[in-house]
Design a protein around this motif. Structure first.
Motif, PDB file in Angstrom:
ATOM      1  N   LYS A  60       0.969  -0.999  -0.089  1.00  0.00           N
ATOM      2  CA  LYS A  60      -0.349   0.139  -0.222  1.00  0.00           C
ATOM      3  C   LYS A  60       1.156   1.144  -0.126  1.00  0.00           C
ATOM      4  O   LYS A  60       1.481   1.143   0.411  1.00  0.00           O
ATOM      5  CB  LYS A  60      -1.079  -0.173   0.841  1.00  0.00           C
ATOM      6  N   PHE A  61       0.303   1.862  -0.824  1.00  0.00           N
ATOM      7  CA  PHE A  61       1.128   3.394  -0.987  1.00  0.00           C
ATOM      8  C   PHE A  61       0.527   4.343  -1.157  1.00  0.00           C
ATOM      9  O   PHE A  61      -0.466   4.487  -2.039  1.00  0.00           O
ATOM     10  CB  PHE A  61       2.106   3.077  -1.834  1.00  0.00           C
ATOM     11  N   VAL A  62       0.930   5.634  -1.558  1.00  0.00           N
ATOM     12  CA  VAL A  62       0.536   7.150  -1.454  1.00  0.00           C
ATOM     13  C   VAL A  62       1.047   7.509  -2.354  1.00  0.00           C
ATOM     14  O   VAL A  62       2.846   7.687  -2.340  1.00  0.00           O
ATOM     15  CB  VAL A  62       0.164   7.768  -0.542  1.00  0.00           C
ATOM     16  N   PRO A  63       1.056   7.510  -3.952  1.00  0.00           N
ATOM     17  CA  PRO A  63       1.433   8.130  -4.515  1.00  0.00           C
ATOM     18  C   PRO A  63       1.759   9.335  -4.934  1.00  0.00           C
ATOM     19  O   PRO A  63       0.987  10.577  -5.096  1.00  0.00           O
ATOM     20  CB  PRO A  63       1.458   7.558  -6.544  1.00  0.00           C
ATOM     21  N   GLU A  64       2.842  10.160  -5.110  1.00  0.00           N
ATOM     22  CA  GLU A  64       3.178  11.945  -4.560  1.00  0.00           C
ATOM     23  C   GLU A  64       3.781  11.975  -5.951  1.00  0.00           C
ATOM     24  O   GLU A  64       5.069  11.617  -6.709  1.00  0.00           O
ATOM     25  CB  GLU A  64       4.084  12.508  -3.889  1.00  0.00           C
ATOM     26  N   GLN A  65       3.233  12.356  -7.128  1.00  0.00           N
ATOM     27  CA  GLN A  65       3.749  12.532  -8.335  1.00  0.00           C
ATOM     28  C   GLN A  65       4.426  14.295  -8.654  1.00  0.00           C
ATOM     29  O   GLN A  65       5.095  15.159  -7.894  1.00  0.00           O
ATOM     30  CB  GLN A  65       2.487  14.205  -9.234  1.00  0.00           C
ATOM     31  N   ILE A  66       5.704  13.386  -9.532  1.00  0.00           N
ATOM     32  CA  ILE A  66       7.239  13.883  -9.585  1.00  0.00           C
ATOM     33  C   ILE A  66       7.537  14.905 -11.201  1.00  0.00           C
ATOM     34  O   ILE A  66       7.324  16.213 -10.564  1.00  0.00           O
ATOM     35  CB  ILE A  66       8.359  12.913  -9.539  1.00  0.00           C
ATOM     36  N   SER A  67       6.323  14.101 -11.621  1.00  0.00           N
ATOM     37  CA  SER A  67       6.500  14.542 -12.728  1.00  0.00           C
ATOM     38  C   SER A  67       5.413  14.275 -14.250  1.00  0.00           C
ATOM     39  O   SER A  67       4.833  13.319 -13.258  1.00  0.00           O
ATOM     40  CB  SER A  67       7.731  14.550 -14.205  1.00  0.00           C
ATOM     41  N   SER A  68       5.060  14.751 -14.773  1.00  0.00           N
ATOM     42  CA  SER A  68       4.634  13.617 -15.953  1.00  0.00           C
ATOM     43  C   SER A  68       5.328  13.257 -17.094  1.00  0.00           C
ATOM     44  O   SER A  68       5.972  14.459 -17.737  1.00  0.00           O
ATOM     45  CB  SER A  68       3.170  14.146 -16.424  1.00  0.00           C
ATOM     46  N   VAL A  69       4.923  12.186 -18.350  1.00  0.00           N
ATOM     47  CA  VAL A  69       5.279  12.780 -19.504  1.00  0.00           C
ATOM     48  C   VAL A  69       3.837  12.213 -20.292  1.00  0.00           C
ATOM     49  O   VAL A  69       3.264  11.783 -20.098  1.00  0.00           O
ATOM     50  CB  VAL A  69       6.329  10.663 -19.351  1.00  0.00           C
ATOM     51  N   LYS A  70       3.823  12.534 -21.360  1.00  0.00           N
ATOM     52  CA  LYS A  70       3.165  12.933 -22.345  1.00  0.00           C
ATOM     53  C   LYS A  70       3.082  11.241 -23.205  1.00  0.00           C
ATOM     54  O   LYS A  70       4.033  11.087 -23.537  1.00  0.00           O
ATOM     55  CB  LYS A  70       2.445  13.889 -23.691  1.00  0.00           C
ATOM     56  N   THR A  71       2.311  10.720 -23.746  1.00  0.00           N
ATOM     57  CA  THR A  71       2.476   9.362 -24.431  1.00  0.00           C
ATOM     58  C   THR A  71       2.263   9.901 -26.039  1.00  0.00           C
ATOM     59  O   THR A  71       1.489  10.915 -26.141  1.00  0.00           O
ATOM     60  CB  THR A  71       1.705   8.264 -24.363  1.00  0.00           C
ATOM     61  N   GLU A  72       2.478   9.053 -26.767  1.00  0.00           N
ATOM     62  CA  GLU A  72       2.768   9.062 -27.671  1.00  0.00           C
ATOM     63  C   GLU A  72       2.284   8.072 -29.018  1.00  0.00           C
ATOM     64  O   GLU A  72       3.189   7.068 -28.577  1.00  0.00           O
ATOM     65  CB  GLU A  72       3.672   9.404 -28.713  1.00  0.00           C
ATOM     66  N   ASP A  73       1.621   7.255 -29.274  1.00  0.00           N
ATOM     67  CA  ASP A  73       0.875   6.515 -30.288  1.00  0.00           C
ATOM     68  C   ASP A  73       1.146   5.271 -28.891  1.00  0.00           C
ATOM     69  O   ASP A  73       1.475   4.197 -28.742  1.00  0.00           O
ATOM     70  CB  ASP A  73       1.837   5.861 -30.773  1.00  0.00           C
ATOM     71  N   GLY A  74       0.236   5.721 -28.175  1.00  0.00           N
ATOM     72  CA  GLY A  74       0.142   4.444 -26.785  1.00  0.00           C
ATOM     73  C   GLY A  74       1.795   4.031 -25.784  1.00  0.00           C
ATOM     74  O   GLY A  74       1.752   3.177 -25.436  1.00  0.00           O
ATOM     75  N   SER A  75       2.662   5.177 -26.205  1.00  0.00           N
ATOM     76  CA  SER A  75       3.435   4.547 -24.629  1.00  0.00           C
ATOM     77  C   SER A  75       4.298   5.691 -24.961  1.00  0.00           C
ATOM     78  O   SER A  75       4.140   6.526 -25.126  1.00  0.00           O
ATOM     79  CB  SER A  75       4.331   3.056 -25.694  1.00  0.00           C
ATOM     80  N   ALA A  76       4.897   5.413 -23.743  1.00  0.00           N
ATOM     81  CA  ALA A  76       5.808   6.935 -23.165  1.00  0.00           C
ATOM     82  C   ALA A  76       7.735   6.242 -23.225  1.00  0.00           C
ATOM     83  O   ALA A  76       7.394   4.818 -21.902  1.00  0.00           O
ATOM     84  CB  ALA A  76       5.690   7.132 -22.170  1.00  0.00           C
TER      85      ALA A  76
END
Length: 142
Positions: free
Chosen positions: A88-104
């Motif tokens: 069990k964990f709480v996810p703390e957002q650090i960054s985001s990455v846009k997906t292209e064609d369904g992947s990153a």
């Protein structure tokens, strides 16, 4: 621990999390919180956290992670473990990455990370442990 991508500012992280529908606490799996926040607004009293959790569900990686998802973006999070076994964990957002064609593709430094995405109205998450002992890249599907 650090991500080799540009970190999202607190304001931008909040806007992304709000648009993503992930900010705050909810029932079931814990929702994503913004960087530097805690759950005191949702929970009375503090939660015990475990720094040395070794989650059995984590995928092993040498630092390269390929994420496949139908979501438009993937959130890279620091997991705050609230169970000793890492389940069990709480996810703390650090960054985001846009997906292209369904992947990153993501490059990470050593440590344990959580990848999160909103797919069909629910938050999907996968833990990844990066170690110099791991010989290959990780494939994650959310």
């Amino acid at each position: 621990m650090g991500v080799r991508k540009v970190a999202v500012s607190a304001g931008m992280a909040f806007a992304l999390a709000a648009a993503f529908g992930l900010a705050g606490c909810g029932s079931g799996q814990h929702e994503v919180i913004d960087q530097g926040q805690d759950c005191s607004s949702c929970h009375s009293g503090g939660k015990q956290v475990f720094d040395d959790a070794a989650p059995a569900s984590a995928v092993q990686s040498n630092g390269t992670v390929s994420v496949k998802t139908s979501a438009e973006q993937v959130l890279v999070c620091n997991p705050i473990f609230v169970s000793e076994d890492g389940s069990k964990f709480v996810p703390e957002q650090i960054s985001s990455v846009k997906t292209e064609d369904g992947s990153a593709q993501v490059q990470l430094s050593e440590g344990t990370w959580a990848f999160c995405a909103q797919v069909q109205g629910s938050v999907k998450a996968q833990l990844v442990t990066v170690s110099s002992e791991s010989t290959g890249a990780a494939d994650v599907e959310l």
